[in-house]
Design an enzyme around this catalytic site. Structure first.
Site, PDB file in Angstrom:
ATOM      1  CB  THR A  15      -0.913   0.025   1.248  1.00 42.82           C
ATOM      2  OG1 THR A  15      -0.069  -0.231   2.392  1.00 42.82           O
ATOM      3  CG2 THR A  15      -1.994  -1.029   1.167  1.00 42.82           C
ATOM      4  N   GLY A  16       2.159   1.128   0.105  1.00 40.94           N
ATOM      5  CA  GLY A  16       3.025   2.306   0.200  1.00 40.94           C
ATOM      6  C   GLY A  16       3.384   2.883  -1.160  1.00 40.94           C
ATOM      7  NE  ARG A  43      -0.041   2.328   9.236  1.00 44.75           N
ATOM      8  CZ  ARG A  43       0.957   1.916   9.990  1.00 44.75           C
ATOM      9  NH1 ARG A  43       0.879   2.038  11.294  1.00 44.75           N
ATOM     10  NH2 ARG A  43       2.042   1.374   9.476  1.00 44.75           N
ATOM     11  CB  SER A  44      -3.784  -0.720   4.408  1.00 43.11           C
ATOM     12  OG  SER A  44      -2.674  -0.085   4.779  1.00 43.11           O
ATOM     13  NE  ARG A 103      19.375  -0.516   0.466  1.00 46.03           N
ATOM     14  CZ  ARG A 103      18.737   0.608   0.781  1.00 46.03           C
ATOM     15  NH1 ARG A 103      19.364   1.565   1.447  1.00 46.03           N
ATOM     16  NH2 ARG A 103      17.485   0.766   0.411  1.00 46.03           N
ATOM     17  CB  CYS A 132      16.152   5.965  -4.546  1.00 47.95           C
ATOM     18  SG  CYS A 132      15.963   6.869  -3.003  1.00 47.95           S
ATOM     19  N   GLY A 163      10.469  10.090  -1.773  1.00 49.62           N
ATOM     20  CA  GLY A 163      11.481   9.208  -1.181  1.00 49.62           C
ATOM     21  C   GLY A 163      11.166   8.898   0.274  1.00 49.62           C
ATOM     22  CE  LYS A 216      19.945   4.235   4.680  1.00 49.93           C
ATOM     23  NZ  LYS A 216      18.522   4.624   4.657  1.00 49.93           N
ATOM     24  NE  ARG A 238      13.194  14.156   1.791  1.00 54.84           N
ATOM     25  CZ  ARG A 238      13.423  12.887   1.485  1.00 54.84           C
ATOM     26  NH1 ARG A 238      13.355  12.476   0.220  1.00 54.84           N
ATOM     27  NH2 ARG A 238      13.744  12.015   2.406  1.00 54.84           N
ATOM     28  CG  HIS A 245      15.625  11.176  -5.419  1.00 58.63           C
ATOM     29  ND1 HIS A 245      14.400  11.654  -5.033  1.00 58.63           N
ATOM     30  CD2 HIS A 245      15.983  10.257  -4.469  1.00 58.63           C
ATOM     31  CE1 HIS A 245      14.020  11.054  -3.903  1.00 58.63           C
ATOM     32  NE2 HIS A 245      14.959  10.202  -3.544  1.00 58.63           N
TER      33      HIS A 245
HETATM   34  P1  NAP Z   1       5.315   4.343   2.673  1.00 52.82           P
HETATM   35  O1  NAP Z   1       4.656   4.997   1.528  1.00 52.82           O
HETATM   36  O2  NAP Z   1       5.242   4.998   4.011  1.00 52.82           O
HETATM   37  O3  NAP Z   1       4.748   2.846   2.800  1.00 52.82           O
HETATM   38  C1  NAP Z   1       5.092   1.994   3.860  1.00 52.82           C
HETATM   39  C2  NAP Z   1       4.518   0.623   3.580  1.00 52.82           C
HETATM   40  O4  NAP Z   1       4.956  -0.265   4.607  1.00 52.82           O
HETATM   41  C3  NAP Z   1       3.000   0.612   3.604  1.00 52.82           C
HETATM   42  O5  NAP Z   1       2.505  -0.348   2.713  1.00 52.82           O
HETATM   43  C4  NAP Z   1       2.722   0.190   5.036  1.00 52.82           C
HETATM   44  O6  NAP Z   1       1.458  -0.408   5.210  1.00 52.82           O
HETATM   45  C5  NAP Z   1       3.804  -0.852   5.201  1.00 52.82           C
HETATM   46  N1  NAP Z   1       4.029  -1.132   6.619  1.00 52.82           N
HETATM   47  C6  NAP Z   1       4.391  -0.256   7.581  1.00 52.82           C
HETATM   48  N2  NAP Z   1       4.426  -0.880   8.774  1.00 52.82           N
HETATM   49  C7  NAP Z   1       4.095  -2.177   8.554  1.00 52.82           C
HETATM   50  C8  NAP Z   1       3.938  -3.313   9.379  1.00 52.82           C
HETATM   51  N3  NAP Z   1       4.132  -3.246  10.705  1.00 52.82           N
HETATM   52  N4  NAP Z   1       3.593  -4.479   8.795  1.00 52.82           N
HETATM   53  C9  NAP Z   1       3.374  -4.564   7.467  1.00 52.82           C
HETATM   54  N5  NAP Z   1       3.480  -3.510   6.627  1.00 52.82           N
HETATM   55  C10 NAP Z   1       3.855  -2.327   7.160  1.00 52.82           C
HETATM   56  O7  NAP Z   1       6.868   4.123   2.414  1.00 52.82           O
HETATM   57  P2  NAP Z   1       7.620   3.818   1.030  1.00 52.82           P
HETATM   58  O8  NAP Z   1       8.136   5.077   0.490  1.00 52.82           O
HETATM   59  O9  NAP Z   1       6.777   2.960   0.193  1.00 52.82           O
HETATM   60  O10 NAP Z   1       8.895   3.047   1.566  1.00 52.82           O
HETATM   61  C11 NAP Z   1       8.801   1.821   2.222  1.00 52.82           C
HETATM   62  C12 NAP Z   1      10.193   1.296   2.483  1.00 52.82           C
HETATM   63  O11 NAP Z   1      10.814   1.002   1.241  1.00 52.82           O
HETATM   64  C13 NAP Z   1      11.135   2.301   3.173  1.00 52.82           C
HETATM   65  O12 NAP Z   1      11.009   2.258   4.571  1.00 52.82           O
HETATM   66  C14 NAP Z   1      12.473   1.837   2.699  1.00 52.82           C
HETATM   67  O13 NAP Z   1      12.969   0.796   3.503  1.00 52.82           O
HETATM   68  C15 NAP Z   1      12.178   1.310   1.319  1.00 52.82           C
HETATM   69  N6  NAP Z   1      12.492   2.343   0.315  1.00 52.82           N
HETATM   70  C16 NAP Z   1      13.562   2.146  -0.420  1.00 52.82           C
HETATM   71  C17 NAP Z   1      13.902   3.065  -1.359  1.00 52.82           C
HETATM   72  C18 NAP Z   1      15.139   2.880  -2.102  1.00 52.82           C
HETATM   73  O14 NAP Z   1      15.897   3.810  -2.039  1.00 52.82           O
HETATM   74  N7  NAP Z   1      15.351   1.798  -2.802  1.00 52.82           N
HETATM   75  C19 NAP Z   1      13.174   4.195  -1.596  1.00 52.82           C
HETATM   76  C20 NAP Z   1      12.068   4.393  -0.830  1.00 52.82           C
HETATM   77  C21 NAP Z   1      11.738   3.437   0.122  1.00 52.82           C
HETATM   78  P3  NAP Z   1       0.169   0.371   5.776  1.00 52.82           P
HETATM   79  O15 NAP Z   1      -0.608   0.834   4.582  1.00 52.82           O
HETATM   80  O16 NAP Z   1      -0.564  -0.684   6.519  1.00 52.82           O
HETATM   81  O17 NAP Z   1       0.644   1.489   6.635  1.00 52.82           O
HETATM   82  O1  3JN Z   2      14.490   9.648   1.433  1.00 54.86           O
HETATM   83  C1  3JN Z   2      14.689   9.188   0.312  1.00 54.86           C
HETATM   84  O2  3JN Z   2      14.623   9.900  -0.701  1.00 54.86           O
HETATM   85  C2  3JN Z   2      15.037   7.752   0.153  1.00 54.86           C
HETATM   86  C3  3JN Z   2      14.701   7.004   1.384  1.00 54.86           C
HETATM   87  C4  3JN Z   2      14.913   5.729   1.509  1.00 54.86           C
HETATM   88  C5  3JN Z   2      14.606   5.043   2.760  1.00 54.86           C
HETATM   89  C6  3JN Z   2      13.582   5.534   3.581  1.00 54.86           C
HETATM   90  C7  3JN Z   2      13.305   4.910   4.785  1.00 54.86           C
HETATM   91  C8  3JN Z   2      14.031   3.819   5.199  1.00 54.86           C
HETATM   92  C9  3JN Z   2      15.329   3.919   3.145  1.00 54.86           C
HETATM   93  C10 3JN Z   2      16.363   3.358   2.240  1.00 54.86           C
HETATM   94  O3  3JN Z   2      15.979   2.835   1.202  1.00 54.86           O
HETATM   95  O4  3JN Z   2      17.554   3.442   2.537  1.00 54.86           O
HETATM   96  C11 3JN Z   2      15.048   3.332   4.392  1.00 54.86           C
HETATM   97  C12 3JN Z   2      15.823   2.156   4.877  1.00 54.86           C
HETATM   98  O5  3JN Z   2      15.444   1.050   4.548  1.00 54.86           O
HETATM   99  O6  3JN Z   2      16.771   2.344   5.646  1.00 54.86           O
END
Ligand code: NAP
Ligand code: 3JN
Length: 339
Positions: A15-16, A43-44, A103, A132, A163, A216, A238, A245
């Protein structure tokens, strides 16, 4: 991975912001999906999400949910990945993890398919997707590193609010609307107002005064390029942009690479589009790059302050190449199809 016609896929964090994009990218790229499961928090849970004109229910993530799944895509943060990725592997799935949880673990491949595809096969159940900001930088820098060996990188990022996830995007929208309507601004997700502002602060500060996001970029880039000798310094900022980005990158190389040579090398590099004609105001901008899977490079010019230096402006869609697309490309490599 054993060859099959279709693969059972689960998305944790469906859902994120990243999870949603993963669903779209799987569909767009025609990934051979068999069963599809979506997981999120309470939540979802119970909501539905569309995939190929069908609605799929979102289930609560819990113990023993991964039986029969071939590939699990995680994007629910470091804590959830740390706890549940090992359970998915134990259940027989391969995990592609978008968080930072694994990672830097030596046994976990950190993969950008255009850069280091050869490491995928070393996996022991978990494959990590880089940050990212790292992904887009290494896609553009790898071909230049191959040509002239990069000795030093100085990077400043301009990172969109997506992000930081769904709530961050809502905060930029709400603050912008409040300001334009002469209302009070609420600050919850970012440390200060993000609308009409920029914040040199992404993720937590560390003891060395850098942020986690900056370190990172340093550590992941060295791991992916398999070169611990590259000196890297990063400042991550930001900006009030929704998606995309941007990065101002300065490199110093061992061998001289002219701007024209760099343009020629990058114009045939996998996953890169050179968009660089300053006299016609042609350079990449987040608004144009959003929705695309490639990494766009412009403002390519020689750094006139040193003998072997180049400046580049690198822009990509952080939710796609920076997260979802890179993860799905890894999945495609696992099943032996295109990437
Ligand atoms: P987001 O929009 O806040 O979405 C968070 C997702 O995680 C939602 O689906 C949420 O579900 C779910 N979640 C949170 N707590 C949970 C739990 N206890 N159990 C199961 N699901 C849970 O965040 P996002 O931007 O999609 O990012 C999510 C994660 O992806 C980040 O924290 C990071 O680790 C990673 N990420 C990586 C990159 C990258 O650079 N490659 C970029 C962005 C993010 P609900 O709908 O239930 O709240
Ligand atoms: O802030 C951004 O633009 C990228 C963020 C990535 C992010 C956000 C929350 C947790 C990460 C990541 O991919 O490094 C994490 C994490 O998993 O540590």
């Amino acid at each position: 991975m054993k060859k099959k016609d279709k693969y059972n896929i689960a998305i944790v964090g469906a859902t994120g912001a990243v999870g949603n994009e993963m669903i779209q990218v799987l569909e767009e790229r025609g990934f051979p999906v068999g069963d599809l499961r979506f997981f999120a928090s309470e939540r979802s849970a119970g909501e539905t999400l569309p995939y190929k004109e069908e609605d799929y229910e979102v289930d609560l993530l819990g113990e023993n949910v991964f039986k029969g799944i071939d590939i699990v895509l995680f994007s629910a943060g470091e804590k959830i990945s740390s706890e549940f990725a090992p359970k998915a592997v134990e259940a027989g799935a391969v995990v592609i993890d978008n968080s930072s949880a694994f990672r830097m673990a030596p046994e976990v491949p950190l993969v950008v398919p255009e850069v280091n595809p050869h490491v995928v096969e070393r996996h022991k159940g978990i494959i990590a997707n880089p940050n990212c900001s790292t992904i887009q930088m290494v896609v553009a820098l790898k071909p230049l590193h191959d040509k002239g060996r990069i000795k030093r990188i100085v990077v400043t990022t301009f990172q969109s609010v997506s992000g930081k996830g769904r709530e961050a995007m809502d905060e930029l929208f709400d603050q912008t609307r409040a300001i334009l309507g002469f209302q009070d601004v609420t600050v919850e997700v970012f440390p200060y107002q993000i609308a009409f502002n920029c914040l040199p602060h992404i993720d937590d500060f560390l003891d060395n005064s850098y942020t986690k996001e900056e370190m990172k970029m340093v550590n992941e880039t060295r791991k992916i390029l398999e070169d611990e000798s590259i000196r890297i310094t990063a400042t991550t900022v930001r900006v009030p942009v929704y998606i995309g980005h941007s990065e101002s990158v300065n490199i110093e190389t061992e061998e001289k690479i002219t701007a024209n040579e760099a343009r020629a090398i990058l114009s045939v590099a996998p996953g890169v589009i050179v968009y660089d004609d300053p006299k016609k105001n042609i350079y990449p901008i987040p608004l144009n790059v959003s929705g695309h899977d490639e990494v766009f490079v412009g403002r390519i010019r020689e750094d006139e302050s040193i003998p072997n230096g180049l400046n580049l402006w690198i822009v990509a869609d952080n939710l796609r190449k920076g997260a979802a697309t890179n993860a799905v490309q890894i999945a495609e490599m696992l099943i032996g199809s295109k990437h």
